[in-house]
Design an enzyme around this catalytic site. Structure first.
Site, PDB file in Angstrom:
ATOM      1  N   ALA A 252       0.824  -1.207   0.000  1.00 51.11           N
ATOM      2  CA  ALA A 252       0.000   0.000   0.000  1.00 51.11           C
ATOM      3  C   ALA A 252       0.858   1.256   0.000  1.00 51.11           C
ATOM      4  CB  ALA A 252      -0.926  -0.009   1.211  1.00 51.11           C
ATOM      5  N   ASP A 253       2.011   1.210   0.680  1.00 50.08           N
ATOM      6  CA  ASP A 253       2.883   2.379   0.733  1.00 50.08           C
ATOM      7  C   ASP A 253       3.421   2.742  -0.641  1.00 50.08           C
ATOM      8  OD1 ASP A 253       4.298  -0.083   0.870  1.00 50.08           O
ATOM      9  OD2 ASP A 253       6.086   0.938   1.592  1.00 50.08           O
TER      10      ASP A 253
END
Length: 250
Positions: A104-105
């Site tokens: 997700a980062d």
């Protein structure tokens, strides 16, 4: 909120400006109540009443902490908490072998980068691991690299080489060190600057066109002054990406 392996970056932002950014140590042993107390203290220190917060979004690479921090925000602020991931509308297409495995980062960083520069763009995040990701001119997330982070590399070097000391990361005094400590400082900073320059050059060769390079992460401020090519240092990149995702999916 950006939950990383070493730090949690907590920021307060709207479409006009970033009000503040704070970094705290990621602690997998904390409960939701302990994180709620930590958040309340940070809001109080920055003189932001909880009632002024309209919503929250987090991205995480530490699943053990995600639920606790989400619950802490909901209990403290009584606002919905969005969790960044591949299921959200992002404005980019993930062209990977298994898109669901992309962190997700990395998605958040790519979204943030596209608020700052026209594609193609290369994003370098200097954290526990150094990640290099690329968005092509058609706004496709096409992949990148994962490299041992600066702190991780230094710690491993000190642990495995008996005569090398443990060090904090600071700016080197010179390129050619005159003692062990100077050599280690120069090595970690200049090698990472050269890595950014070299990887960006090779990615551009593969893309067949020039790309903007945006560097972020807790250690980026030490490295970017030593890059030879033009790079954009943006400490707010993840918050900008999270804000963009929040606005697109609220």
């Amino acid at each position: 909120m950006d939950i990383g392996n070493s730090n949690i970056v907590i920021g307060c932002i709207d479409m006009e400006r970033t009000y503040w950014i704070r970094r705290v140590t990621t602690d997998r042993s904390k409960t939701d109540m302990e994180y709620a107390i930590l958040l309340k203290n940070i809001l109080d220190l920055n003189r932001i009443p909880g009632k002024q917060i309209d919503g929250a979004i987090l991205c995480s690479v530490v699943p053990q902490v995600t639920g606790y921090l989400k619950q802490a925000v909901e209990e403290l602020l009584h606002v919905p908490v969005m969790v960044a991931g591949i299921s959200l509308k992002t404005g980019i297409r993930v062209k990977m072998d298994r898109p669901e495995t992309v962190g997700a980062d990395l998605i958040v960083g790519a979204v943030g980068a596209l608020t700052e520069a026209e594609p193609p763009v290369i994003i370098v995040d200097l954290g526990t691991a150094t990640t290099v990701t690329c968005v092509d001119r058609d706004r496709n997330y096409i992949g990148g690299m994962i490299i041992p982070g600066m702190r991780t590399s230094l710690d491993a070097l000190s642990a495995r080489a008996a005569q090398l000391p443990a060090l904090d990361i600071t700016e080197p005094e010179r390129l050619i060190g005159k003692n062990t400590v100077e050599c280690m400082h120069a090595g970690i900073i200049y090698s990472n600057a050269a890595m950014i320059d070299g990887c960006a050059d090779r990615i551009e060769e593969e893309l067949g066109q020039k790309a903007s390079v945006i560097v972020t992460g807790g250690l980026a401020k030490f490295v970017t002054p030593y890059c030879r090519r033009k790079v954009i240092y943006d400490d707010d990149l993840m918050l900008k990406g999270l804000l963009k995702l929040y606005e697109m999916n609220r």
